[in-house]
Design an enzyme around this catalytic site. Structure first.
Site, PDB file in Angstrom:
ATOM      1  N   GLY A   1      34.782   6.251 -15.052  1.00 33.58           N
ATOM      2  CA  GLY A   1      34.955   6.755 -13.858  1.00 33.58           C
ATOM      3  C   GLY A   1      35.384   5.769 -12.832  1.00 33.58           C
TER       4      GLY A   1
ATOM      5  N   GLY B   1      37.540  11.942 -19.063  1.00 26.97           N
ATOM      6  CA  GLY B   1      36.705  12.403 -17.938  1.00 26.97           C
ATOM      7  C   GLY B   1      37.720  13.092 -16.994  1.00 26.97           C
TER       8      GLY B   1
ATOM      9  N   GLU C   1      31.719   4.952 -25.385  1.00 26.70           N
ATOM     10  CA  GLU C   1      31.980   4.998 -23.908  1.00 26.70           C
ATOM     11  C   GLU C   1      31.415   3.793 -22.992  1.00 26.70           C
ATOM     12  OE1 GLU C   1      33.670   9.088 -22.659  1.00 26.70           O
ATOM     13  OE2 GLU C   1      31.546   9.100 -22.383  1.00 26.70           O
TER      14      GLU C   1
ATOM     15  N   GLU D   1      25.626   9.943 -18.432  1.00 23.18           N
ATOM     16  CA  GLU D   1      24.917  10.512 -17.449  1.00 23.18           C
ATOM     17  C   GLU D   1      23.693  11.424 -17.907  1.00 23.18           C
ATOM     18  OE1 GLU D   1      28.627  12.566 -16.029  1.00 23.18           O
ATOM     19  OE2 GLU D   1      29.416  10.416 -15.657  1.00 23.18           O
TER      20      GLU D   1
ATOM     21  N   SER E   1      37.895   5.912 -18.349  1.00 18.29           N
ATOM     22  CA  SER E   1      39.057   5.618 -17.652  1.00 18.29           C
ATOM     23  C   SER E   1      40.464   5.974 -18.382  1.00 18.29           C
ATOM     24  CB  SER E   1      39.054   4.488 -16.910  1.00 18.29           C
ATOM     25  OG  SER E   1      37.886   4.232 -15.918  1.00 18.29           O
TER      26      SER E   1
ATOM     27  N   HIS F   1      25.516  11.542 -23.696  1.00 17.09           N
ATOM     28  CA  HIS F   1      26.617  11.090 -22.427  1.00 17.09           C
ATOM     29  C   HIS F   1      25.709  10.136 -21.500  1.00 17.09           C
ATOM     30  CE1 HIS F   1      29.167  10.684 -18.956  1.00 17.09           C
ATOM     31  NE2 HIS F   1      30.342  11.037 -19.793  1.00 17.09           N
TER      32      HIS F   1
ATOM     33  N   ASN G   1      35.663  15.844 -21.028  1.00 18.17           N
ATOM     34  CA  ASN G   1      34.145  16.307 -20.749  1.00 18.17           C
ATOM     35  C   ASN G   1      34.668  16.651 -18.818  1.00 18.17           C
ATOM     36  OD1 ASN G   1      31.883  16.404 -19.741  1.00 18.17           O
ATOM     37  ND2 ASN G   1      31.547  14.121 -19.671  1.00 18.17           N
ATOM     38  N   TRP G   2      34.609  17.949 -18.959  1.00 17.19           N
ATOM     39  CA  TRP G   2      34.875  18.445 -17.549  1.00 17.19           C
ATOM     40  C   TRP G   2      34.196  18.360 -16.486  1.00 17.19           C
ATOM     41  CZ3 TRP G   2      37.722  23.620 -16.542  1.00 17.19           C
ATOM     42  CH2 TRP G   2      38.892  23.664 -16.883  1.00 17.19           C
ATOM     43  N   LYS G   3      32.775  17.962 -16.561  1.00 14.55           N
ATOM     44  CA  LYS G   3      31.635  17.720 -15.665  1.00 14.55           C
ATOM     45  C   LYS G   3      31.559  18.926 -14.718  1.00 14.55           C
ATOM     46  CE  LYS G   3      31.851  12.896 -16.325  1.00 14.55           C
ATOM     47  NZ  LYS G   3      31.970  11.577 -15.880  1.00 14.55           N
TER      48      LYS G   3
HETATM   49  C1  PEP Z   1      33.349  10.362 -19.044  1.00 13.26           C
HETATM   50  O1  PEP Z   1      32.719  11.015 -18.211  1.00 13.26           O
HETATM   51  O2  PEP Z   1      33.349  10.791 -20.377  1.00 13.26           O
HETATM   52  C2  PEP Z   1      34.683   9.828 -19.149  1.00 13.26           C
HETATM   53  C3  PEP Z   1      35.329   9.047 -20.074  1.00 13.26           C
HETATM   54  O3  PEP Z   1      34.992   9.734 -17.744  1.00 13.26           O
HETATM   55  P1  PEP Z   1      36.409   9.034 -17.141  1.00 13.26           P
HETATM   56  O4  PEP Z   1      37.463   9.216 -18.108  1.00 13.26           O
HETATM   57  O5  PEP Z   1      36.649   9.667 -15.910  1.00 13.26           O
HETATM   58  O6  PEP Z   1      36.085   7.656 -16.844  1.00 13.26           O
END
Ligand code: PEP
Length: 223
Positions: free
Chosen positions: A156, A208, A150, A88, A187, A86, A7-9
């Site tokens: 993050g 992420g 998740e 967010e 993470s 997600h 997930n590149w955001k």
């Molecule tokens: C995500 O945003 O879906 C995610 C898993 O982020 P991260 O790996 O940075 O915790």
């Protein structure tokens, strides 16, 4: 073979995307790789040797919905997958479980494979939150789908749940959604990816931040 989705955001840019495509095309992972960039970057993946997904979609085919992308257009643009629900999207854009379910139906009807994210903000409420988030999906037989556990507190933060906690959550999902792929996200990095991917019921990972670090991402996809 595992499914590794990223997930590149909003942090990748046009130049980085070209470099990423070249670099990742030059390695030969045995896993299924799915990159989910912001919609405006999807066209930059034309020569990508792996799969592309979107980070969201709308639930209608067409109409006056300024700013939205329909599943049909995402499919035409080359997406095979779409991330839905997600944390967010749930917290910043107020997406409810029912909205996410509508998006899931629209995505599946347009031949996109939805990657549905579920997870609790506080480990104390894990079961209750997962039960609620899964409820709409259990009313009728599931079409093609992937679920990603998740935990929001892990996204993050550099903190990951223990093996027991993750296996508990994945088994909880497995018992309800059956034999569809289950991912863990939160993470994940080059150090912990191989271990987590071996947890019981883990069919892959949703990455992420580490998806935007080319060398680290290579380590993850080569597990
Ligand atoms: C995500 O945003 O879906 C995610 C898993 O982020 P991260 O790996 O940075 O915790």
């Amino acid at each position: 073979m595992k499914i590794i989705a990223a997930n590149w955001k909003m942090n990748g840019d046009f130049e980085f995307t070209d470099r990423f495509v070249r670099e990742i095309n030059s390695v030969a992972p045995k896993n299924v790789i799915v990159i989910c960039p912001p919609a405006i970057l999807i066209g930059k993946f034309r020569d990508f040797r792996h799969q592309i997904g979107a980070q969201n979609c709308f639930w209608k085919e067409s109409g006056a919905f300024t700013g939205e992308n329909s599943p049909r257009l995402l499919r035409e643009a080359g997406c095979r997958y779409v991330i839905l629900g997600h944390s967010e999207r749930r917290s910043i854009f107020h997406e409810t479980d029912d909205i996410i379910f509508e998006k899931y139906k629209a995505a599946a009807a347009n031949d996109l494979i939805p990657i549905i994210c579920v997870g609790e903000k506080d480990p104390k409420n894990r079961e209750e939150v997962l039960e609620r988030q899964l409820a709409p999906f259990l009313k009728e037989p599931l079409r093609k789908a992937i679920f990603a556990y998740e935990p929001v507190w892990s996204i993050g933060t550099g903190i990951t749940p223990t093996r027991d906690e993750t296996e508990f959550a994945l088994e909880f999902l497995r018992n309800r959604v059956g034999d569809v792929p289950l991912l863990y996200g939160g993470s994940v990095n080059g150090e912990n990816a191989a271990g987590i991917s071996q947890y019981k019921n883990a069919d892959g990972l949703l990455v992420g931040g580490a998806g935007l670090k080319i060398e680290e991402f290579k380590k993850i996809i080569l597990i």
